[in-house]
Design a protein around this motif. Structure first.
Motif, PDB file in Angstrom:
ATOM      1  N   LEU A 168      25.289 -29.089   6.082  1.00 54.21           N
ATOM      2  CA  LEU A 168      25.673 -27.751   5.661  1.00 54.21           C
ATOM      3  C   LEU A 168      24.790 -27.358   4.498  1.00 54.21           C
ATOM      4  CD1 LEU A 168      27.574 -25.366   6.007  1.00 54.21           C
ATOM      5  CD2 LEU A 168      29.153 -26.469   4.405  1.00 54.21           C
ATOM      6  N   ALA A 169      23.760 -26.537   4.773  1.00 54.81           N
ATOM      7  CA  ALA A 169      22.822 -26.092   3.755  1.00 54.81           C
ATOM      8  C   ALA A 169      22.778 -24.580   3.748  1.00 54.81           C
ATOM      9  CB  ALA A 169      21.433 -26.668   4.025  1.00 54.81           C
ATOM     10  N   GLN A 170      22.943 -24.016   2.545  1.00 57.84           N
ATOM     11  CA  GLN A 170      22.919 -22.565   2.381  1.00 57.84           C
ATOM     12  C   GLN A 170      23.949 -21.896   3.322  1.00 57.84           C
ATOM     13  OE1 GLN A 170      18.880 -21.306   2.921  1.00 57.84           O
ATOM     14  NE2 GLN A 170      18.139 -22.366   1.097  1.00 57.84           N
ATOM     15  N   VAL A 230      27.536 -35.377  -0.368  1.00 61.74           N
ATOM     16  CA  VAL A 230      28.026 -34.094  -0.853  1.00 61.74           C
ATOM     17  C   VAL A 230      26.887 -33.136  -1.124  1.00 61.74           C
ATOM     18  CG1 VAL A 230      29.326 -32.951  -2.692  1.00 61.74           C
ATOM     19  CG2 VAL A 230      30.087 -35.171  -1.810  1.00 61.74           C
ATOM     20  N   ALA A 231      25.785 -33.581  -1.714  1.00 64.60           N
ATOM     21  CA  ALA A 231      24.724 -32.678  -2.130  1.00 64.60           C
ATOM     22  C   ALA A 231      23.444 -32.983  -1.351  1.00 64.60           C
ATOM     23  CB  ALA A 231      24.487 -32.808  -3.632  1.00 64.60           C
ATOM     24  N   PRO A 232      23.158 -32.178  -0.353  1.00 59.15           N
ATOM     25  CA  PRO A 232      24.049 -31.170   0.262  1.00 59.15           C
ATOM     26  C   PRO A 232      25.082 -31.856   1.149  1.00 59.15           C
ATOM     27  CG  PRO A 232      22.032 -31.300   1.498  1.00 59.15           C
ATOM     28  CD  PRO A 232      21.871 -32.268   0.356  1.00 59.15           C
ATOM     29  N   LEU A 233      26.106 -31.087   1.533  1.00 65.66           N
ATOM     30  CA  LEU A 233      27.166 -31.654   2.353  1.00 65.66           C
ATOM     31  C   LEU A 233      26.598 -32.024   3.714  1.00 65.66           C
ATOM     32  CD1 LEU A 233      30.144 -32.380   2.690  1.00 65.66           C
ATOM     33  CD2 LEU A 233      30.525 -30.029   3.490  1.00 65.66           C
ATOM     34  N   ARG A 234      26.749 -33.301   4.006  1.00 69.96           N
ATOM     35  CA  ARG A 234      26.249 -33.767   5.295  1.00 69.96           C
ATOM     36  C   ARG A 234      27.017 -35.017   5.688  1.00 69.96           C
ATOM     37  NH1 ARG A 234      22.641 -35.040   1.392  1.00 69.96           N
ATOM     38  NH2 ARG A 234      21.824 -37.172   1.291  1.00 69.96           N
TER      39      ARG A 234
END
Length: 940
Positions: A139-141, A93-97
């Motif tokens: 999914l980053a920024q 989840v942090a980051p979504l991947r």
């Protein structure tokens, strides 16, 4: 949605909850779901959709919303249709991947027809889709990064077409994409191989366009308006680098239907194979190997191999066409001509190089090829009658180029056994002239062109050819080293005649060598053939039809063509059946600097007419006479028909000039036959005067001018043995009668003098005949008085009055009296007919008083001359008055005049027979006419 109310409550609770700086972490050690199912049903106004997903199983381990570790998990589901959905991988989840592998199997595409129908105009009626691969997602920024690898897409038994159509437009047995990979970070995508095996594509072109293109167009309003692909307009965004390792197509069939042609066209390719390798959008200049092959329904095949680069355009291809049938493309030709290709096949082998055009212009193409068309036949569009066919047309050693200028070189063209037919129908229409199809709206275009401003060309330096046209043609070079014609045959049939007219030019063979569009080039022509398989034909010389200014110097010979097949024309237009005849034609044609100069010598041999046909369209001219005038001793009619003119003259037409010249010759032959004879046989400037012979008034003697004209007529009759001549003698009372009176009076005087000389000379003496006696003025004056007294003062003369040597009536012997009566009676009667008084109470002939004779002398010509009488004439009328009265008393009646006319005609006939050596049976005498001192001649 049926759970929309639940969603609204959750949103409300989330909005009322207190906000914290950081969400609380959630750790799930293990989550397992099994045997679950999901029913989904969409009941919109459009076509409803429903599916059941289940059983569904899902598991995840060590899932932590606050940690960075990736939790492993699995997902598997099956729908009521047997479709499978699978996933195995990790998620954080942090980051979504996430990373892992996914699969979709046996997706029944027709099941999703309601969704497809919302956006597309086509319908998917069958097909199973399978998708699998490995992925990485980060999914980053708010910027996703996706990487795909080992992707596979498989499509089985796919069918697509128009909704409700009986036949799908696209039917694919198997389509598989393998080795799919993509990376959004570098904007790249690749497919190792696209393999299509088996299938059928049907494309239809109609008045509204191409059906597949219409089906591919989204429905109106189906897609959002505006905006493009994400990032497509951003600065610095690079173009997609797409790579295709290989495209392999096998076992495909392609059908193209076209209903826009006059007759529906259908093209069908079977066993289509296509192989393309190493295609990259980032390397468009790189050449990719290409191989294509297909078989043609009905026979034949096409194959292409080589390499092609799209940008800049570059290609090097080998093209092989093997016996491809041409009948299927006939409907496209029928858009322009009223004819159809019944059979034929084309074969070719070519090496083609293509390069991008300079400055974005047309591509530069070079080619080397051999080609041929075999067993070709063209039929009338709406009938079953053949227009043309040939056994083979071969073109060898073709070299073509479009840059820097258009160039076409052909080493050899060989045309074997071509046959062409020209037919005049029963309505008089010529099949070839009726072939062209008039495009719709052509009348309006022509009218608009007529109203457009005229374009003026400068002809000063081009010999009359438009400068614009010459400049355009100068950029094109065409050369044909050798053209060979083998056993050609061309037939002409006229069905508007009864019976039909049929003529054939066959066994035509030969060569044309050195054809070129170069201005000074000259091609040698040598062709030979036969008319109806018998009469020889020869065409020899030089031509240059390809140059900007055409050049021709040809000699065309037709020898001994039997004219019997043209008999119906003769019967219709000449009014007589054709008994026999042969044609020989010698043509010498020269065309240079747009000026045509031809000599046409037409020879008709033994051209003979038969019975009359009573054709209403026959000419009123005396055709038989015209032919007799033109036919020589050998039975030949030779006509020289020169034609000259400028090709820039809009009124100049070769055929029109030829027929005009021939018409003038026939008209002149019929209306002015003697003028025509004179022009042919030396009649001089006044050839028309050969139709008559003029005579001196009162005379039947031929003049020198008459003999000259009769010599010309005799020569013409000798050279024209079919001619016959009618001779009509004529008289003119006003001119002939006075001269006949003069001649009668002079004759009487010569007889009187002749009698005097006999008396003087005595018995046994030789005395010149009366016609050799020359009348002196003195003798004429004396005898005028004697004749006057005999005619107007008749009495019995005493012996002393009768002159020296004369006896009285009592002393004369019976022989002497009879002699005197014989001599003087005609003289006295000559005047009696004219009204002179007869002796009263006497039955004896009044004998004029003969003056004392003078000695007879001889003039230099040898004619006897009698001197003047010494005795004075008693006072009374003058000699002129007496002569006038005597002449007035001489009667010249119509019989006398007709006898003169007849003698004139006989003199002309005798001259032509004796001096001109003309057979007497060819010359006839007709009745006398009162047309003047002449003889009229009429040919027949």
């Amino acid at each position: 949605m049926n759970f929309a109310d639940i969603v609204k409550r959750l949103e409300a609770m989330s909005a009322g909850a207190p906000k914290t700086s950081e969400p609380k972490a959630l750790l799930v050690r293990r989550l397992t779901v099994s045997g679950a199912s999901l029913d989904y049903r969409e009941e919109t106004e459009a076509e409803p959709f429903a599916t059941t997903v289940g059983p569904v199983s899902f598991s995840v381990r060590e899932f932590n919303t606050g940690g960075k570790n990736q939790a492993p998990g699995e997902f598997a589901a099956v729908t009521e249709s047997g479709e499978t959905i699978g996933w195995k991988g990790t998620v954080a989840v942090a980051p979504l991947r996430s990373a892992g592998e996914f699969s979709l199997g046996s997706i029944v595409l027709k099941k999703y027809k309601p969704y497809v129908g919302r956006y597309a105009k086509f319908a998917i009626t069958d097909g199973l889709l399978a998708v699998s691969g490995r992925y990485e997602l980060v999914l980053a920024q708010d910027k996703p990064a996706v990487r795909l690898s080992e992707g596979v897409v498989s499509l089985k038994n796919f069918k697509l077409g128009a909704p409700g159509a009986a036949e799908p437009a696209v039917a694919l047995e198997s389509l598989e994409l393998t080795g799919l990979s993509a990376d959004s970070a570098v904007n790249s995508a690749s497919v190792a191989k696209v393999a299509l095996n088996g299938g059928r594509v049907v494309v239809t072109r109609d008045a509204d366009g191409i059906d597949l293109m219409r089906l591919a167009t989204p429905k109106a309003g189906a897609l959002p308006v505006g905006g493009g692909a994400a990032g497509s307009g951003e600065e610095g965004t690079s173009l997609l680098n797409a790579v295709l390792g290989e495209l392999a197509v096998a076992g495909l069939a392609v059908v193209v239907n076209d209903t826009t042609t006059p007759r529906a066209a259908r093209q069908e390719l079977t066993e289509v194979t296509l192989n393309v390798k190493d295609v990259s959008l980032a390397q468009l200049a790189k050449s990719s190997p290409v191989e294509f092959s297909a078989k043609i329904a009905g026979g034949g095949s096409v194959a292409v191999s080589g390499a092609v680069a799209p940008q800049p355009l570059k290609g090097d291809l080998t093209v092989t066409v093997d016996k491809v049938p041409l009948a299927s493309v006939s409907p496209y030709a029928e858009m322009f001509v009223k004819a159809r290709i019944a059979r034929g096949s084309v074969s070719a082998k070519a090496r083609v190089a293509v390069a991008a055009g300079v400055g974005g212009g047309l591509p530069a193409i070079t080619a080397q090829a051999d080609a041929g068309v075999e067993d070709f036949q063209v039929m009338e569009g709406e009938g079953d009658e053949e227009l043309a066919h040939w056994k083979a047309l071969s073109l060898r050693g073709i070299e073509a180029a479009t840059s820097p200028s258009l160039k076409l070189l052909v080493a050899d063209i060989e045309w074997t056994e071509p046959v062409g037919r020209v037919v005049v129908g029963e309505n008089g229409a010529i099949n070839l002239l009726d072939l062209m199809v008039t495009p719709a709206g052509a009348g309006q275009v022509k009218a608009a062109a007529a109203q457009s401003p005229a374009v003026t060309f400068n002809k000063a330096k081009t010999g009359g050819a438009p400068v614009a046209a010459a400049a355009e043609q100068s950029t094109t070079f065409i050369a044909i080293d050798r053209f060979t014609l083998n056993n050609a045959a061309f037939t002409f049939a006229d069905r508007s005649m009864e019976p039909d007219v049929k003529i054939a030019l066959n066994q035509l063979s030969g060569t044309v060598s050195g054809l070129s569009s170069a201005t000074l080039a000259r091609a040698d022509v040598d062709l030979k053939g036969k008319v109806d398989g018998v009469a020889p034909v020869s065409i020899r010389g030089q031509i240059n039809p390809l140059a900007a200014e055409a050049f021709t110097d040809l000699k065309v010979d037709f020898r001994g063509i039997d004219l019997q097949p043209t008999g119906p024309y003769v019967g219709k237009f000449a009014g007589y059946e054709l008994a026999k005849g042969a044609l020989t034609l010698d043509v010498r044609a020269k065309l240079s600097q747009r000026r045509l100069d031809t000599s046409n010598v037409v020879t008709l041999d033994q051209f003979t007419l038969g019975a009359k046909t009573d054709s209403p369209e026959a000419t009123k001219l005396p055709v038989g006479l015209a032919l007799a005038l033109l036919r020589d001793r050998q039975g030949k009619i030779v006509l020289d028909v020169p034609v000259q003119g400028s090709m820039d003259d809009p009124e100049f037409r070769v055929g029109r000039v030829v027929w005009r010249v021939l018409g003038n010759i026939l008209t002149k032959a019929a209306t002015s036959p003697f003028a025509l004879l004179g022009s042919m046989f030396g009649g001089g400037a006044k050839s028309e005067e050969l139709a008559f012979q003029e005579f001196v008034a009162g005379s039947a003697e031929l003049t020198d001018d008459s003999r000259r004209k009769l010599d010309v007529i005799a020569k013409a009759l000798t050279e024209r043995p079919a001619l016959r001549l009618d001779i009509a003698g004529a008289f003119g009372a006003a001119a002939d009668a006075p001269m006949l009176r003069e001649q009668a009076l002079e004759k009487g005087m010569r007889v009187a003098l002749w009698e005097e000389q006999r008396r003087i000379a005595g018995p046994g003496a030789v005395v010149p005949p009366p016609e050799q006696i020359t009348l002196s003025p003195e003798a004429t004056a004396r005898l005028t008085g004697v004749f006057y007294r005999a005619a107007f003062e008749p009495r019995e003369l005493s012996g002393s009055e009768a002159g020296p040597g004369a006896k009285s009536a009592e002393a004369e012997s019976s022989d002497e009296a009879e002699e005197k009566k014989r001599i003087w009676t005609p003289v006295v009667r000559m005047f009696r007919r004219g009204g002179a008084p007869a002796p009263v109470g006497s039955t004896k002939v009044a004998t004029p008083k003969a003056p004392p004779p003078r000695a007879m002398t001889t003039d230099p010509t040898g004619a006897a001359t009698v001197g003047a009488q010494a005795e004075a004439v008693p006072a009374g009328p003058t000699t002129e008055e007496m002569r006038a009265k005597l002449l007035a008393a001489i009667t010249v009646d119509e019989n006398t005049l007709r006898e003169l006319a007849g003698e004139r005609a006989r003199r002309v006939r005798s001259y032509l027979i004796d001096d001109g050596h003309i057979d007497a049976e060819r010359i006839s005498l007709t009745g006398e006419t009162a047309k003047g001192a002449r003889v009229d001649l009429q040919l027949k």
